[in-house]
Design an enzyme around this catalytic site. Structure first.
Site, PDB file in Angstrom:
ATOM      1  N   HIS A  80       7.487  -0.792  13.828  1.00  0.00           N
ATOM      2  CA  HIS A  80       6.786  -2.056  14.064  1.00  0.00           C
ATOM      3  C   HIS A  80       7.703  -3.095  14.705  1.00  0.00           C
ATOM      4  O   HIS A  80       7.260  -3.895  15.525  1.00  0.00           O
ATOM      5  CB  HIS A  80       6.229  -2.629  12.758  1.00  0.00           C
ATOM      6  CG  HIS A  80       4.936  -2.035  12.335  1.00  0.00           C
ATOM      7  ND1 HIS A  80       3.786  -2.112  13.090  1.00  0.00           N
ATOM      8  CD2 HIS A  80       4.596  -1.351  11.213  1.00  0.00           C
ATOM      9  CE1 HIS A  80       2.797  -1.505  12.463  1.00  0.00           C
ATOM     10  NE2 HIS A  80       3.257  -1.030  11.314  1.00  0.00           N
ATOM     11  N   HIS A  94       8.415   4.037   9.718  1.00  0.00           N
ATOM     12  CA  HIS A  94       7.149   3.399  10.082  1.00  0.00           C
ATOM     13  C   HIS A  94       7.347   1.888  10.275  1.00  0.00           C
ATOM     14  O   HIS A  94       6.923   1.322  11.294  1.00  0.00           O
ATOM     15  CB  HIS A  94       6.111   3.668   8.982  1.00  0.00           C
ATOM     16  CG  HIS A  94       4.773   3.090   9.262  1.00  0.00           C
ATOM     17  ND1 HIS A  94       3.691   3.869   9.603  1.00  0.00           N
ATOM     18  CD2 HIS A  94       4.320   1.809   9.234  1.00  0.00           C
ATOM     19  CE1 HIS A  94       2.634   3.083   9.784  1.00  0.00           C
ATOM     20  NE2 HIS A  94       2.985   1.832   9.556  1.00  0.00           N
ATOM     21  N   GLU A  95       7.995   1.242   9.303  1.00  0.00           N
ATOM     22  CA  GLU A  95       8.195  -0.214   9.395  1.00  0.00           C
ATOM     23  C   GLU A  95       9.167  -0.573  10.512  1.00  0.00           C
ATOM     24  O   GLU A  95       8.960  -1.562  11.220  1.00  0.00           O
ATOM     25  CB  GLU A  95       8.653  -0.778   8.053  1.00  0.00           C
ATOM     26  CG  GLU A  95       7.662  -0.579   6.921  1.00  0.00           C
ATOM     27  CD  GLU A  95       6.230  -0.977   7.249  1.00  0.00           C
ATOM     28  OE1 GLU A  95       6.017  -1.953   7.992  1.00  0.00           O
ATOM     29  OE2 GLU A  95       5.312  -0.293   6.754  1.00  0.00           O
ATOM     30  N   CYS A 104      -1.777   2.886   8.259  1.00  0.00           N
ATOM     31  CA  CYS A 104      -1.137   1.626   8.627  1.00  0.00           C
ATOM     32  C   CYS A 104      -2.099   0.474   8.347  1.00  0.00           C
ATOM     33  O   CYS A 104      -3.290   0.573   8.630  1.00  0.00           O
ATOM     34  CB  CYS A 104      -0.779   1.652  10.113  1.00  0.00           C
ATOM     35  SG  CYS A 104       0.056   0.180  10.702  1.00  0.00           S
ATOM     36  N   LEU A 105      -1.564  -0.603   7.814  1.00  0.00           N
ATOM     37  CA  LEU A 105      -2.382  -1.787   7.550  1.00  0.00           C
ATOM     38  C   LEU A 105      -2.919  -2.404   8.836  1.00  0.00           C
ATOM     39  O   LEU A 105      -3.901  -3.133   8.804  1.00  0.00           O
ATOM     40  CB  LEU A 105      -1.577  -2.813   6.751  1.00  0.00           C
ATOM     41  CG  LEU A 105      -1.140  -2.352   5.361  1.00  0.00           C
ATOM     42  CD1 LEU A 105      -0.254  -3.415   4.704  1.00  0.00           C
ATOM     43  CD2 LEU A 105      -2.322  -2.008   4.482  1.00  0.00           C
ATOM     44  N   GLY A 163       4.609  -0.930   2.781  1.00  0.00           N
ATOM     45  CA  GLY A 163       5.521  -1.615   3.680  1.00  0.00           C
ATOM     46  C   GLY A 163       4.750  -2.604   4.527  1.00  0.00           C
ATOM     47  O   GLY A 163       3.537  -2.482   4.707  1.00  0.00           O
ATOM     48  N   GLN A 199       3.283  -7.610  11.833  1.00  0.00           N
ATOM     49  CA  GLN A 199       1.949  -7.327  11.318  1.00  0.00           C
ATOM     50  C   GLN A 199       1.251  -8.570  10.781  1.00  0.00           C
ATOM     51  O   GLN A 199       0.030  -8.567  10.627  1.00  0.00           O
ATOM     52  CB  GLN A 199       2.009  -6.263  10.221  1.00  0.00           C
ATOM     53  CG  GLN A 199       2.343  -4.883  10.762  1.00  0.00           C
ATOM     54  CD  GLN A 199       2.354  -3.883   9.642  1.00  0.00           C
ATOM     55  OE1 GLN A 199       3.351  -3.717   8.956  1.00  0.00           O
ATOM     56  NE2 GLN A 199       1.224  -3.219   9.450  1.00  0.00           N
TER      57      GLN A 199
END
Length: 188
Positions: A145, A141-142, A99-100, A46, A51
């Protein structure tokens, strides 16, 4: 399509609520195509617009089931509903996530097992999904953000402290840091 730099946890755009998308135009379509390219290159399951430094309510997702069936899409201006989270500590083997924007690290985090998400697709058409398990985790999670919340913000006190030490050691708590998928190696 282009790969975009992924912002790391100290960047202010990651800690601010994102703005709803007004019009889905070619600029938004290009952004989404670039987000898919970036997510795939990272690799990730995702990626939210904040991000990559864009404060808009958009996220992409991509996940293959155990049988290899692909599941991929985008949500623009999503709304999320979830079942209550089961009480208790998360299972580190079954409920850890990464997480990225905090690359190379994973921590246990309890999430709701079932969610419903509504929003728009790239054609401005309504989209609705109801998912459970890892798909539900990805959606939560997304979505976080888009509200300026990183998963490390939801960790237990001891894991949060560990995450903060890692961030300080690697300089990730400073604004303006990013990494380029396929180019930079930030793990370890």
């Amino acid at each position: 399509m282009a790969v975009l730099p992924i912002r790391i946890m100290g960047d202010p755009v990651l800690h601010s609520p994102a703005t709803p998308v007004g019009t889905i135009d070619d600029e938004i379509r290009t952004l989404v195509a670039d987000m898919f390219e970036t997510m795939d290159r990272a690799p990730g399951v995702g990626l939210a617009a904040p991000q990559v430094g864009v404060g808009l309510r958009i996220y992409t997702y991509s996940y293959a089931d155990d049988d290899g069936s692909p599941w991929r899409g985008v949500f623009i201006n999503p709304e999320l509903w979830m079942t209550p989270t089961e009480p208790g500590d998360p299972d580190p083997d079954e409920e850890s996530e990464g997480c990225l924007s905090f690359p190379g690290e994973r921590f246990p985090l309890r999430r709701s097992d079932r969610v419903r998400v509504t929003g728009l697709d790239l054609d401005g058409q309504p989209v609705l999904i109801e998912v459970d398990g890892w798909r539900a985790r990805i959606m939560q999670h997304e979505f976080d953000h888009l509200d300026g919340i990183l998963y490390v913000d939801r960790l237990s006190d001891s894991d949060w402290k560990t995450a903060q030490k890692i961030a300080r050691k690697r300089g990730w708590n400073r604004p303006g840091n990013s990494w380029m998928p396929g180019v930079d190696d930030l793990e370890g």
